[in-house]
Design a protein around this motif. Structure first.
Motif, PDB file in Angstrom:
ATOM      1  N   VAL A   1      34.952  29.466  47.830  1.00 13.85           N
ATOM      2  CA  VAL A   1      35.787  30.292  46.957  1.00 13.85           C
ATOM      3  C   VAL A   1      36.247  29.446  45.781  1.00 13.85           C
ATOM      4  O   VAL A   1      36.259  28.209  45.869  1.00 13.85           O
ATOM      5  CB  VAL A   1      37.012  30.859  47.723  1.00 13.85           C
ATOM      6  N   PRO A   2      36.636  30.068  44.657  1.00 14.80           N
ATOM      7  CA  PRO A   2      37.170  29.293  43.535  1.00 14.80           C
ATOM      8  C   PRO A   2      38.448  28.562  43.924  1.00 14.80           C
ATOM      9  O   PRO A   2      39.115  28.894  44.909  1.00 14.80           O
ATOM     10  CB  PRO A   2      37.446  30.361  42.465  1.00 14.80           C
ATOM     11  N   ARG A   3      38.800  27.590  43.133  1.00 14.25           N
ATOM     12  CA  ARG A   3      39.975  26.770  43.428  1.00 14.25           C
ATOM     13  C   ARG A   3      41.250  27.615  43.528  1.00 14.25           C
ATOM     14  O   ARG A   3      42.121  27.346  44.361  1.00 14.25           O
ATOM     15  CB  ARG A   3      40.145  25.720  42.331  1.00 14.25           C
ATOM     16  N   ASP A   4      41.336  28.662  42.704  1.00 19.42           N
ATOM     17  CA  ASP A   4      42.532  29.496  42.716  1.00 19.42           C
ATOM     18  C   ASP A   4      42.725  30.216  44.051  1.00 19.42           C
ATOM     19  O   ASP A   4      43.845  30.637  44.374  1.00 19.42           O
ATOM     20  CB  ASP A   4      42.471  30.535  41.598  1.00 19.42           C
ATOM     21  N   TYR A   5      41.636  30.384  44.815  1.00 19.44           N
ATOM     22  CA  TYR A   5      41.699  31.156  46.055  1.00 19.44           C
ATOM     23  C   TYR A   5      41.607  30.280  47.303  1.00 19.44           C
ATOM     24  O   TYR A   5      41.537  30.807  48.409  1.00 19.44           O
ATOM     25  CB  TYR A   5      40.567  32.196  46.080  1.00 19.44           C
ATOM     26  N   VAL A   6      41.608  28.969  47.128  1.00 13.34           N
ATOM     27  CA  VAL A   6      41.514  28.073  48.286  1.00 13.34           C
ATOM     28  C   VAL A   6      42.728  28.242  49.195  1.00 13.34           C
ATOM     29  O   VAL A   6      42.613  28.315  50.424  1.00 13.34           O
ATOM     30  CB  VAL A   6      41.372  26.609  47.817  1.00 13.34           C
ATOM     31  N   THR A   7      43.916  28.311  48.605  1.00  7.05           N
ATOM     32  CA  THR A   7      45.135  28.462  49.404  1.00  7.05           C
ATOM     33  C   THR A   7      45.149  29.791  50.143  1.00  7.05           C
ATOM     34  O   THR A   7      45.531  29.856  51.322  1.00  7.05           O
ATOM     35  CB  THR A   7      46.373  28.351  48.503  1.00  7.05           C
ATOM     36  N   VAL A   8      44.719  30.863  49.481  1.00  5.48           N
ATOM     37  CA  VAL A   8      44.686  32.184  50.125  1.00  5.48           C
ATOM     38  C   VAL A   8      43.729  32.165  51.305  1.00  5.48           C
ATOM     39  O   VAL A   8      44.045  32.668  52.395  1.00  5.48           O
ATOM     40  CB  VAL A   8      44.275  33.264  49.109  1.00  5.48           C
ATOM     41  N   ARG A   9      42.557  31.570  51.111  1.00  8.82           N
ATOM     42  CA  ARG A   9      41.571  31.508  52.196  1.00  8.82           C
ATOM     43  C   ARG A   9      42.107  30.693  53.370  1.00  8.82           C
ATOM     44  O   ARG A   9      41.966  31.082  54.541  1.00  8.82           O
ATOM     45  CB  ARG A   9      40.270  30.886  51.680  1.00  8.82           C
ATOM     46  N   ALA A  10      42.747  29.557  53.065  1.00 13.35           N
ATOM     47  CA  ALA A  10      43.267  28.702  54.138  1.00 13.35           C
ATOM     48  C   ALA A  10      44.344  29.428  54.937  1.00 13.35           C
ATOM     49  O   ALA A  10      44.372  29.366  56.174  1.00 13.35           O
ATOM     50  CB  ALA A  10      43.809  27.404  53.548  1.00 13.35           C
ATOM     51  N   ARG A  11      45.247  30.127  54.256  1.00 13.00           N
ATOM     52  CA  ARG A  11      46.315  30.845  54.967  1.00 13.00           C
ATOM     53  C   ARG A  11      45.758  32.014  55.770  1.00 13.00           C
ATOM     54  O   ARG A  11      46.227  32.300  56.870  1.00 13.00           O
ATOM     55  CB  ARG A  11      47.361  31.326  53.969  1.00 13.00           C
ATOM     56  N   LEU A  12      44.780  32.697  55.226  1.00 13.25           N
ATOM     57  CA  LEU A  12      44.163  33.809  55.961  1.00 13.25           C
ATOM     58  C   LEU A  12      43.518  33.311  57.243  1.00 13.25           C
ATOM     59  O   LEU A  12      43.723  33.880  58.329  1.00 13.25           O
ATOM     60  CB  LEU A  12      43.131  34.504  55.063  1.00 13.25           C
ATOM     61  N   LEU A  13      42.735  32.239  57.151  1.00 13.51           N
ATOM     62  CA  LEU A  13      42.082  31.702  58.350  1.00 13.51           C
ATOM     63  C   LEU A  13      43.112  31.163  59.335  1.00 13.51           C
ATOM     64  O   LEU A  13      42.931  31.276  60.558  1.00 13.51           O
ATOM     65  CB  LEU A  13      41.100  30.599  57.948  1.00 13.51           C
ATOM     66  N   SER A  14      44.205  30.574  58.825  1.00 10.83           N
ATOM     67  CA  SER A  14      45.235  30.053  59.715  1.00 10.83           C
ATOM     68  C   SER A  14      45.873  31.168  60.529  1.00 10.83           C
ATOM     69  O   SER A  14      46.068  31.043  61.745  1.00 10.83           O
ATOM     70  CB  SER A  14      46.306  29.318  58.890  1.00 10.83           C
ATOM     71  N   VAL A  15      46.195  32.293  59.863  1.00  9.60           N
ATOM     72  CA  VAL A  15      46.810  33.417  60.577  1.00  9.60           C
ATOM     73  C   VAL A  15      45.819  34.033  61.557  1.00  9.60           C
ATOM     74  O   VAL A  15      46.173  34.387  62.695  1.00  9.60           O
ATOM     75  CB  VAL A  15      47.312  34.471  59.568  1.00  9.60           C
TER      76      VAL A  15
ATOM     77  N   ALA B   1      36.645  34.680  38.625  1.00  7.17           N
ATOM     78  CA  ALA B   1      36.286  33.565  37.757  1.00  7.17           C
ATOM     79  C   ALA B   1      36.474  32.245  38.490  1.00  7.17           C
ATOM     80  O   ALA B   1      37.480  32.027  39.162  1.00  7.17           O
ATOM     81  CB  ALA B   1      37.125  33.583  36.485  1.00  7.17           C
ATOM     82  N   ASN B   2      35.501  31.379  38.357  1.00  6.23           N
ATOM     83  CA  ASN B   2      35.553  30.045  38.945  1.00  6.23           C
ATOM     84  C   ASN B   2      35.596  29.020  37.822  1.00  6.23           C
ATOM     85  O   ASN B   2      34.641  28.860  37.068  1.00  6.23           O
ATOM     86  CB  ASN B   2      34.324  29.800  39.832  1.00  6.23           C
ATOM     87  N   ARG B   3      36.741  28.355  37.699  1.00  7.16           N
ATOM     88  CA  ARG B   3      36.912  27.352  36.645  1.00  7.16           C
ATOM     89  C   ARG B   3      36.591  25.983  37.218  1.00  7.16           C
ATOM     90  O   ARG B   3      37.376  25.410  37.955  1.00  7.16           O
ATOM     91  CB  ARG B   3      38.341  27.388  36.104  1.00  7.16           C
ATOM     92  N   ASP B   4      35.437  25.478  36.847  1.00 11.48           N
ATOM     93  CA  ASP B   4      34.995  24.173  37.314  1.00 11.48           C
ATOM     94  C   ASP B   4      34.886  23.262  36.106  1.00 11.48           C
ATOM     95  O   ASP B   4      33.889  23.276  35.371  1.00 11.48           O
ATOM     96  CB  ASP B   4      33.644  24.293  38.024  1.00 11.48           C
ATOM     97  N   GLY B   5      35.941  22.461  35.902  1.00  8.54           N
ATOM     98  CA  GLY B   5      35.958  21.614  34.717  1.00  8.54           C
ATOM     99  C   GLY B   5      36.098  22.466  33.474  1.00  8.54           C
ATOM    100  O   GLY B   5      36.987  23.297  33.343  1.00  8.54           O
ATOM    101  N   ASP B   6      35.193  22.263  32.526  1.00  3.46           N
ATOM    102  CA  ASP B   6      35.212  23.027  31.282  1.00  3.46           C
ATOM    103  C   ASP B   6      34.391  24.306  31.387  1.00  3.46           C
ATOM    104  O   ASP B   6      34.338  25.089  30.435  1.00  3.46           O
ATOM    105  CB  ASP B   6      34.667  22.170  30.123  1.00  3.46           C
ATOM    106  N   ARG B   7      33.726  24.509  32.510  1.00  6.28           N
ATOM    107  CA  ARG B   7      32.869  25.677  32.671  1.00  6.28           C
ATOM    108  C   ARG B   7      33.603  26.785  33.415  1.00  6.28           C
ATOM    109  O   ARG B   7      34.386  26.533  34.326  1.00  6.28           O
ATOM    110  CB  ARG B   7      31.592  25.323  33.415  1.00  6.28           C
ATOM    111  N   VAL B   8      33.344  28.009  33.018  1.00  3.99           N
ATOM    112  CA  VAL B   8      33.874  29.181  33.696  1.00  3.99           C
ATOM    113  C   VAL B   8      32.700  30.067  34.081  1.00  3.99           C
ATOM    114  O   VAL B   8      31.940  30.514  33.223  1.00  3.99           O
ATOM    115  CB  VAL B   8      34.862  29.965  32.805  1.00  3.99           C
TER     116      VAL B   8
END
Length: 652
Positions: free
Chosen positions: A69-83, A124-131
């Motif tokens: 998942v994009p960096r913005d959604y890493v926390t959401v994914r981690a919390r979802l899997l934790s629950v 959107a996945n922001r990886d460095g200067d690329r989107v």
């Protein structure tokens, strides 16, 4: 045994022990949340709900979560899997948790879409200067027998635990509670537009309520059904006398209701209390060439109705607050009220009421003010309030009527009535049972003096979260959605989800920076008020001079009527030209003064920010410098101790 073999056996034993302990910990689901806010561990209410699932009524949770998942959604994914893993660990035989990691066009992706309606979302996945765009699965389906609740996508602003618990509660209930929505001129349930020949969609608030309740559209001209658990009345001022009678009967029976009364509904100014009821569908609406429809039926006495339940509402009063904690919204009018903790420390929420539990900030758009009705014995608990640095404007000061386009607004007036007192925007009214002619079974009503507070934009922002720059920290958070859902839950007597809605990452405001810039903001506001007052005084003086000149001509008995008319017209044209020129000069001077005030304020704020940046850049260097200086002193001291006494200066 050869030492080399002995070392190999010891290394192998350590490796086997580490792998075994890791496997045991994984199988035992032993986890610890060491974060300060404890957002990765479920609440006790959630654990009780999980324990209540039995084999007699099994529940299956199918989670479709992308591996990447994009960096913005890493926390959401981690919390979802934790629950989900917590549910899997605590669940008994009746609870099945299935976690799938589908990829695009895989069999699992086809199953998610065809069986549960869960589709990948393009983010959107922001990886460095690329989107670049990524297709991401973050959906869950909860099933129990014939009942099914689907969460198509858990966005950044959504709480995975809250969404899962709400879905689990919904599928395990025998019957959903019923929320009735009265059909008023504020068609939040959607409506078919006969003129445009298209269907108007329902507000997002309706879709949010349907995730938890059965939502019904109710005819206001008929009695409210007995199985309605809570009633939502949008823009109560758009009701007739007969409709108010049905509503009064419902409230007098002690049944809960959420009433909204908006002095200036921005989504449709025609629904303002001062305007007539809209005509029935199909009739011409609006104003054209000075001809206005007579509208529908006359409005009922909604002000008297509110006073009978303990609320006094001035329907032409629009509140404002000069405290604005958001620099990005510095240009917004003061009638956009940010209900949050004030710089002076005053709190606008009643912490004792569960409706505002866990709420940080609510935005009110051109809302009104309510207060307890005189002589009525009821418990009046304020829920939302402005600060003490505000006041109000009248409706007629902020609107104008155009011959072709009808009522126009909002128009921001130059003058505002400062009260320097807190105004109540929403309140919870409860009363015990009474007897006699006004017999009732108590009251349980929440009145909110704004309907725009539940607009679609707040639901979109709630889903996407307040992390505007993708750094993992909320830049802003508005809890309008939480406030509405808490109000409905509290009225129904089911506050089981109130605690979960408040479980979010703490929103940390830069209070020190706010305090440092407060003086500059106060000075700017004072100078703006002074400039407005000066402009008004000069314009008033010019108008008084014109009126005096006209009166002098009219009172001159030596002139005949024809001469008076000629002189009046000539003098009026001359004075109007002079007044127009003076008005232009006054407005230009006022704009120049306001611009200078804004520049001074910006310079003062930038000076404070420069000091903060200097401290932030130099403070981290102090510790290594001090540490290095201490090491240098210690080294010199040890060197001095190692020198023989005979070689020291001054030795004999």
């Amino acid at each position: 045994m050869h030492p080399r073999v002995h070392r190999f056996i010891r290394f192998a034993s350590i490796a086997v022990t580490a792998v075994s302990l890791t496997y045991m910990a994984q199988r035992g689901n032993v986890r610890a949340d060491v974060t300060a806010e404890k957002l990765n561990q479920v609440t006790s209410a959630t654990r009780d709900l999980i324990d209540a699932v039995t084999p007699e009524r099994p529940v299956a949770i199918h989670a479709f979560v992308s591996r990447e998942v994009p960096r913005d959604y890493v926390t959401v994914r981690a919390r979802l899997l934790s629950v989900l893993r917590e549910m899997e660990a605590r669940g008994k035989e009746g609870l099945t948790v299935r976690i799938v990691e589908p990829s695009s066009f895989s069999d699992e992706a086809v199953e998610a879409e065809e069986k549960y309606g869960i589709r990948p979302q393009v983010v959107a996945n922001r990886d460095g200067d690329r989107v670049q765009e990524m297709q991401v699965f973050l959906g869950v389906a909860v099933t129990s027998g014939p009942h099914e609740q689907t969460i198509p996508f858990i966005d950044r602003g959504m709480s995975p635990e809250y969404e899962l618990v709400r879905a689990l509660r919904t599928v395990t209930q025998e019957k959903k509670k019923v929320v009735g929505v009265l059909r008023t001129d504020a068609t939040i349930m959607g409506n078919f537009d006969l003129q445009a020949r298209k269907q108007q969609p329902a507000w997002r608030v309706i879709g949010e309520l349907k995730k938890q309740y059965e939502v019904r559209s109710l005819n206001p001209g008929a009695e409210i059904p007995k199985d309605v658990d809570v009633l939502l009345v949008p823009q109560m001022s758009s009701m007739t006398t007969a409709q108010l009678e049905h509503l009064k009967k419902y409230i007098d029976e002690g049944r809960p209701a959420l009433l909204t009364v908006d002095p200036m509904p921005l989504f449709d100014m025609r629904l303002s209390p001062s305007e007539p009821m809209l005509p029935p569908p199909g009739q011409n609406q609006g104003m054209m060439f000075g001809m206005q429809d007579q509208g529908g039926e006359p409005k009922g006495d909604y002000l008297g109705f509110l006073e009978k339940i303990g609320v006094k509402w001035e329907s032409d009063k629009i509140v404002f607050d000069t405290d604005n904690p958001h620099p990005r919204f510095a240009g917004s009018p003061p009638q956009v009220v940010f209900v949050t903790e004030r710089p002076d420390g005053t709190k606008p929420f009643n912490a004792q009421d569960p409706v505002v539990a866990g709420i940080n900030e609510v935005v009110v758009l051109f809302g009104g003010a309510i207060k307890p009705a005189a002589g009525f014995e009821a418990q009046f608990v304020p829920l939302l309030q402005t600060g003490t640095r505000g006041g109000f404007n009248k409706f007629e000061e902020m609107t104008e009527r155009h011959m072709l386009f009808g009522l126009q607004g909002p128009i921001l007036p130059r003058q505002r009535t400062m009260t320097n007192a807190s105004e109540i925007i929403a309140a919870h009214i409860t009363a015990g049972e009474t007897s006699g002619e006004a017999a009732s079974k108590g009251k349980n009503v929440i009145v909110v003096a704004d309907l725009d507070i539940f607009g679609d934009q707040f639901f979109v922002l709630n889903e996407r979260g307040g992390d505007l720059d993708g750094d993992g920290i909320d830049d802003l958070r508005f809890d309008n959605v939480t406030f509405l859902l808490n109000a409905i839950d509290t009225l129904t007597g089911d506050a089981g989800l109130v605690e979960l809605r408040g479980r979010k990452a703490q929103y940390r405001r830069m209070t020190t920076m706010d305090a440092l810039t407060k003086e500059a903001d106060d000075k700017r506001n004072a100078e703006i008020e002074a400039a407005n007052a000066k402009a008004e005084a000069e314009l008033k003086g010019a108008q008084e001079a014109l009126d005096a000149a006209v009166k002098k001509i009219q009172d001159d008995a030596t002139l005949d009527e024809t001469t008076k008319a000629v002189l009046l017209k000539s003098r009026e044209e001359a004075e109007n030209r002079r007044l127009a020129g003076k008005r232009e000069t006054i407005e230009r001077d006022k704009a120049r003064a306001l611009k200078a005030t804004e520049n001074e304020r910006d310079k003062a704020v930038e000076s404070v920010r420069a000091k903060v940046r200097l401290l932030a850049s130099t403070t981290p260097l102090l510790l290594p410098i001090v540490l290095g200086f201490g090491v240098w002193l210690r080294k010199r001291s040890r060197e001095a101790e190692s020198i023989p006494s005979s070689r020291k200066r001054g030795a004999a």
